[in-house]
Design an enzyme around this catalytic site. Structure first.
Site, PDB file in Angstrom:
ATOM      1  N   GLY A 120      -8.954  -5.372 -21.059  1.00 24.79           N
ATOM      2  CA  GLY A 120      -7.711  -6.125 -21.227  1.00 24.79           C
ATOM      3  C   GLY A 120      -6.798  -6.028 -20.010  1.00 24.79           C
ATOM      4  N   ARG A 175      -5.857  -8.540  -8.798  1.00 22.09           N
ATOM      5  CA  ARG A 175      -6.941  -9.322  -9.387  1.00 22.09           C
ATOM      6  C   ARG A 175      -7.340  -8.678 -10.708  1.00 22.09           C
ATOM      7  NH1 ARG A 175      -6.950 -13.892  -7.412  1.00 22.09           N
ATOM      8  NH2 ARG A 175      -9.062 -14.257  -8.144  1.00 22.09           N
ATOM      9  N   ASP A 192      -3.787  -4.353 -18.609  1.00 28.22           N
ATOM     10  CA  ASP A 192      -2.902  -3.185 -18.757  1.00 28.22           C
ATOM     11  C   ASP A 192      -2.981  -2.561 -20.148  1.00 28.22           C
ATOM     12  OD1 ASP A 192      -1.977  -3.690 -16.109  1.00 28.22           O
ATOM     13  OD2 ASP A 192      -0.558  -5.152 -16.871  1.00 28.22           O
ATOM     14  N   GLY A 241       0.777  -1.242   0.000  1.00 26.57           N
ATOM     15  CA  GLY A 241       0.000   0.000   0.000  1.00 26.57           C
ATOM     16  C   GLY A 241       0.805   1.286   0.000  1.00 26.57           C
ATOM     17  N   HIS A 246       0.736   0.905 -13.302  1.00 30.28           N
ATOM     18  CA  HIS A 246       1.510  -0.258 -13.741  1.00 30.28           C
ATOM     19  C   HIS A 246       2.990   0.136 -13.781  1.00 30.28           C
ATOM     20  CE1 HIS A 246       2.339  -3.979 -15.825  1.00 30.28           C
ATOM     21  NE2 HIS A 246       3.072  -3.303 -16.691  1.00 30.28           N
TER      22      HIS A 246
HETATM   23  C1  GRF Z   1       3.355  -1.136  -7.548  1.00 27.03           C
HETATM   24  O1  GRF Z   1       4.586  -1.271  -8.214  1.00 27.03           O
HETATM   25  C2  GRF Z   1       2.232  -1.116  -8.543  1.00 27.03           C
HETATM   26  O2  GRF Z   1       2.565  -0.436  -9.708  1.00 27.03           O
HETATM   27  C3  GRF Z   1       2.071  -2.580  -8.803  1.00 27.03           C
HETATM   28  O3  GRF Z   1       2.193  -3.174  -7.535  1.00 27.03           O
HETATM   29  C4  GRF Z   1       3.016  -2.361  -6.713  1.00 27.03           C
HETATM   30  C5  GRF Z   1       2.191  -2.038  -5.512  1.00 27.03           C
HETATM   31  O4  GRF Z   1       2.883  -1.341  -4.580  1.00 27.03           O
HETATM   32  N1  GRF Z   1       0.878  -2.849  -9.544  1.00 27.03           N
HETATM   33  P1  GRF Z   1       2.159  -0.745  -3.314  1.00 27.03           P
HETATM   34  O5  GRF Z   1       1.241  -1.821  -2.735  1.00 27.03           O
HETATM   35  O6  GRF Z   1       1.387   0.470  -3.732  1.00 27.03           O
HETATM   36  O7  GRF Z   1       3.274  -0.423  -2.373  1.00 27.03           O
END
Ligand code: GRF
Length: 220
Positions: free
Chosen positions: A146, A94, A148, A15, A112
């Protein structure tokens, strides 16, 4: 004070993106209010971060549902109960169904850790290293059907360095995620973001960005 954008954050992990959004809401640079944080797994650090900030939390465990659609319906209902205008996926591991997207059309965004459309999916920092990319970065995009693939709102670029491990590159990217995710949400809160096919229009436009980045440098 004008109305705050009501956001619901979905997370699965530590988080840190959620924390960046909480911090920007608290310092007033983001005109949004997190009305609920939902995690699909009880151990998600995001739940603790939200709890510490006094934000309502819910754990909706996907393992309690035999069908993906039923899990999604439960999440959608919780988001609607919380009066959410925008759904923010922050490390939510998910894949969401079309039913979910239909409930929040052009109102679900994701971050992403790669420069889409390069390297969608998982383990993308390692993929960027293996490919020999000179730059990577992060992308905030609308979520469509899709993986990403949705229209891109904002991206940040970081160099890939010769000594990089996947972890080092991920940390460099994460730092930028924490900058661009709140920024994307703020642009939406200001009503400046619209979608035209694949392209996201920001109006009024933002000031110009740097002309070019080169890696390795042209000197030396
Ligand atoms: C981040 O790199 C996000 O882009 C990816 O998962 C990671 C999550 O990090 N999808 P966090 O839980 O916000 O620290």
């Amino acid at each position: 004070m004008s109305k705050l954008l009501r956001i619901g954050v979905l997370a699965s992990g530590g988080g840190t993106n959620l924390q960046a959004i909480i911090d920007r809401c608290q310092d007033g640079s983001l005109a949004a209010e997190i009305t609920v944080v939902i995690a699909n797994n009880p151990g998600a650090g995001a739940l603790e971060r939200a709890g510490n900030a006094g934000i309502p939390t819910l754990c909706i465990n996907h393992r309690d549902f035999s069908r993906r659609e039923d899990f999604d319906s439960a999440v959608v209902e919780a988001l609607q109960d919380a009066g959410v205008d925008l759904v923010v996926l922050a490390g939510f591991m998910r894949i969401i169904t079309p039913t979910f997207i239909a409930a929040f059309p052009e109102r679900v965004i994701n971050i992403h850790p790669a420069l889409l459309p390069a390297f969608p999916g998982l383990h993308v920092q390692q993929q960027a290293l293996d490919y020999g990319a000179r730059f990577s970065g992060c992308t905030v995009h609308f979520v469509d059907g899709g993986v990403d693939t949705g229209p891109i709102i904002i991206q940040a670029v970081v160099p890939v360095l010769p000594e990089d491990t996947a972890e080092a590159l991920a940390a460099r990217i994460l730092e930028q995620e924490h900058r661009i995710y709140p920024r994307a949400i703020q642009l939406i809160a200001e009503g400046r973001v619209s979608v035209d096919g694949r392209r996201v229009i920001i109006s009024p436009a933002c000031p110009a960005t740097p002309k070019a980045l080169v890696n390795p440098a042209t000197e030396g």
